[in-house]
Design an enzyme around this catalytic site. Structure first.
Site, PDB file in Angstrom:
ATOM      1  N   ASP A  50       0.826  -1.223   0.000  1.00 26.24           N
ATOM      2  CA  ASP A  50       0.000   0.000   0.000  1.00 26.24           C
ATOM      3  C   ASP A  50       0.851   1.260   0.000  1.00 26.24           C
ATOM      4  O   ASP A  50       0.597   2.194  -0.757  1.00 26.24           O
ATOM      5  CB  ASP A  50      -1.063  -0.002   1.110  1.00 26.24           C
ATOM      6  CG  ASP A  50      -0.540  -0.167   2.522  1.00 26.24           C
ATOM      7  OD1 ASP A  50       0.657  -0.478   2.696  1.00 26.24           O
ATOM      8  OD2 ASP A  50      -1.341   0.024   3.466  1.00 26.24           O
ATOM      9  N   ALA A 138      -2.408  -7.816  16.750  1.00 30.66           N
ATOM     10  CA  ALA A 138      -2.193  -9.077  16.049  1.00 30.66           C
ATOM     11  C   ALA A 138      -2.160  -8.904  14.535  1.00 30.66           C
ATOM     12  O   ALA A 138      -2.079  -9.875  13.799  1.00 30.66           O
ATOM     13  CB  ALA A 138      -3.296 -10.058  16.430  1.00 30.66           C
ATOM     14  N   GLU A 175      -5.155   8.752  12.125  1.00 31.64           N
ATOM     15  CA  GLU A 175      -3.978   7.912  12.383  1.00 31.64           C
ATOM     16  C   GLU A 175      -2.693   8.592  11.933  1.00 31.64           C
ATOM     17  O   GLU A 175      -1.684   8.558  12.625  1.00 31.64           O
ATOM     18  CB  GLU A 175      -4.115   6.570  11.661  1.00 31.64           C
ATOM     19  CG  GLU A 175      -5.062   5.620  12.373  1.00 31.64           C
ATOM     20  CD  GLU A 175      -4.684   4.151  12.172  1.00 31.64           C
ATOM     21  OE1 GLU A 175      -3.602   3.746  12.636  1.00 31.64           O
ATOM     22  OE2 GLU A 175      -5.478   3.432  11.549  1.00 31.64           O
ATOM     23  N   ASP A 187      -5.678  -0.281   5.426  1.00 28.92           N
ATOM     24  CA  ASP A 187      -6.518  -0.711   6.551  1.00 28.92           C
ATOM     25  C   ASP A 187      -7.854   0.037   6.618  1.00 28.92           C
ATOM     26  O   ASP A 187      -8.906  -0.598   6.668  1.00 28.92           O
ATOM     27  CB  ASP A 187      -5.740  -0.601   7.865  1.00 28.92           C
ATOM     28  CG  ASP A 187      -4.507  -1.495   7.845  1.00 28.92           C
ATOM     29  OD1 ASP A 187      -4.420  -2.356   6.961  1.00 28.92           O
ATOM     30  OD2 ASP A 187      -3.628  -1.317   8.699  1.00 28.92           O
TER      31      ASP A 187
HETATM   32  C1  GLA Z   1       0.362  -2.772   8.352  1.00 30.25           C
HETATM   33  C2  GLA Z   1      -0.050  -1.401   7.829  1.00 30.25           C
HETATM   34  C3  GLA Z   1      -0.724  -1.508   6.465  1.00 30.25           C
HETATM   35  C4  GLA Z   1       0.140  -2.325   5.502  1.00 30.25           C
HETATM   36  C5  GLA Z   1       0.510  -3.663   6.153  1.00 30.25           C
HETATM   37  C6  GLA Z   1       1.471  -4.485   5.306  1.00 30.25           C
HETATM   38  O1  GLA Z   1      -0.765  -3.537   8.658  1.00 30.25           O
HETATM   39  O2  GLA Z   1      -0.944  -0.791   8.729  1.00 30.25           O
HETATM   40  O3  GLA Z   1      -0.966  -0.222   5.967  1.00 30.25           O
HETATM   41  O4  GLA Z   1       1.265  -1.599   5.126  1.00 30.25           O
HETATM   42  O5  GLA Z   1       1.140  -3.458   7.406  1.00 30.25           O
HETATM   43  O6  GLA Z   1       0.853  -4.929   4.126  1.00 30.25           O
END
Ligand code: GLA
Length: 405
Positions: A50, A138, A175, A187
């Site tokens: 991302d 997690a 965030e 996310d």
């Molecule tokens: C974390 C970050 C996401 C992404 C993942 C890896 O979860 O919050 O934005 O970068 O790592 O894919």
């Protein structure tokens, strides 16, 4: 972060009833309360893409954050959670400009995001209580779940009339700009735009999205938690972000018009691999190779999913994990053990670590009939190696945040 350490096994009505009781005990009973659920997510493909402008393919899950909200007659904002005993009390017209370093920074960041333009949008003060059933740190995105869920609750209680993308933007602002995490966009998108029975395709360069069918009757999502939590994970994550940036700084000038690492063709990386290694180091070369190969894998996985070829999709998940282990170096032996054990099981399509890595969970796609044997086999293999059991849970793909009742 998470909001409930001893997560109840069941989401749904029972969990919510207990949660509401606690809300009333903590913040008092008063009319006008409304309840919301906001999901967590697993990332199926597109690991660490991302923030490199690549495609990702997460799915929301039916575990997440519970929120109860109620307007107040004054301009006070009271934030409380199942995680901490004390409620935070603030004045809407005098909100802090900087985070306090506690969980309430996340919902507070969302309040600030929504009032940034026009604070009169909040006619009333608000009591907000958060809980839920996502495991701690997690990799199931509890912070995006809280932020998008808070935005959904505020939108309803304050009657703001926001769309799903507005909720996602508010969560991202909270965030990134308020809490100060260098997170990518995956996310909040995964949480905010999810649709039941589908995974979400997000092209993180142009932010276009598409819902791809993931049939819950054919596939179930197993999440196996290693129980490993690395305190320095945020620092490791930020280092990976920096290494990818360094790779792009070096490779970008060779690709006219490139704006992110994803734009660099794999052939270009191969052509300049030696020079990149000399200039930026072997780690940066490995990170770049993971990113560019993962882009290809994620495109192949998409085709497999669209063709209903779950085995083909799963193959890409296993390959992604191998690359996360050897090239991106964000796995740990506990995660590898769970992925290896999954590979040997009948009915399993694919498995890999989910989230950033450095501990946390694996995600496995498997046929629903295989679930019982799968959980036993994983538990046995893990116990034989590490002397303790992992937590293995089965989730259904879920939709975005919604009002309960
Ligand atoms: C974390 C970050 C996401 C992404 C993942 C890896 O979860 O919050 O934005 O970068 O790592 O894919």
């Amino acid at each position: 972060m998470t909001l409930q350490e001893d997560a109840p096994a069941a989401s749904g009505e029972e969990g919510f009833a207990l949660f509401l009781e606690e809300f009333r005990a903590r913040l008092g009973g008063a009319p006008g309360e409304r309840c919301f659920f906001s999901p967590g997510r697993v990332n199926l493909m597109g690991a660490h893409l991302d923030y490199n402008g690549g495609p990702v393919l997460p799915s929301a899950i039916d575990r997440g954050t519970f929120l109860a909200a109620r307007p107040r007659a004054d301009r006070r904002l009271r934030l409380a959670s199942t995680l901490e005993e004390r409620a935070i009390e603030l004045e809407l017209d005098d909100l802090p400009e900087t985070p306090a370093g506690t969980w309430s920074d996340y919902p507070l960041g969302v309040v600030r995001a929504l009032l940034r333009v026009d604070s009169s949008r909040a006619q009333d003060g608000l009591d907000l209580f958060c809980g839920g059933n996502l495991p701690i740190g997690a990799g199931l995105s509890s912070s995006a779940s809280v932020c998008v869920g808070t935005a959904r609750a505020l939108d309803a209680v304050w009657g703001l009339g926001l769309g799903a993308l507005d909720l996602v933007e508010a969560a991202l602002w909270a965030e990134r700009e308020f809490v100060g995490v260098r997170c990518g966009i995956m996310d909040p998108y995964a949480v905010g735009l999810a649709r039941p029975g589908h995974a979400l395709w997000v092209d993180c360069k142009d932010r276009s999205t598409e819902h791809l069918p993931l049939d819950a009757d054919r596939v179930c999502i197993a999440v196996a938690d290693t129980g490993v939590r690395r305190e320095l994970a945020q620092g490791d994550f930020n280092r990976r972000v920096g290494e990818c940036r360094a790779a792009f700084e070096f490779l970008g000038p060779h690709v006219p018009g490139a704006t992110c690492l994803r734009d660099v063709p794999l052939a270009c990386l191969e052509e300049h691999a030696g020079a990149l290694q000399v200039d930026r180091g072997a780690d940066v070369l490995r990170r770049a190779r993971h990113v560019l190969e993962e882009v290809e894998r994620t495109l192949r996985a998409r085709e497999a999913l669209l063709a209903g070829d779950l085995a083909g999709f799963g193959e890409q998940m296993f390959a992604a994990h191998e690359s996360l282990r050897t090239l991106f170096e964000v796995s740990v032996p506990e995660l590898d053990c769970l992925v290896d054990a999954a590979r040997d099981q009948p009915g399993v399509y694919g498995a890999r670590l989910t989230g950033a890595g450095f501990g946390g969970c694996t995600v496995t796609l498997l046929s629903p009939e295989a679930a019982g044997d799968f959980a036993r086999a994983l538990t046995d293999a893990y116990r034989a190696r590490f002397g303790r059991a992992p937590t293995v849970e089965f989730y259904r793909g879920g939709g975005g945040p919604y009002e309960v009742g």
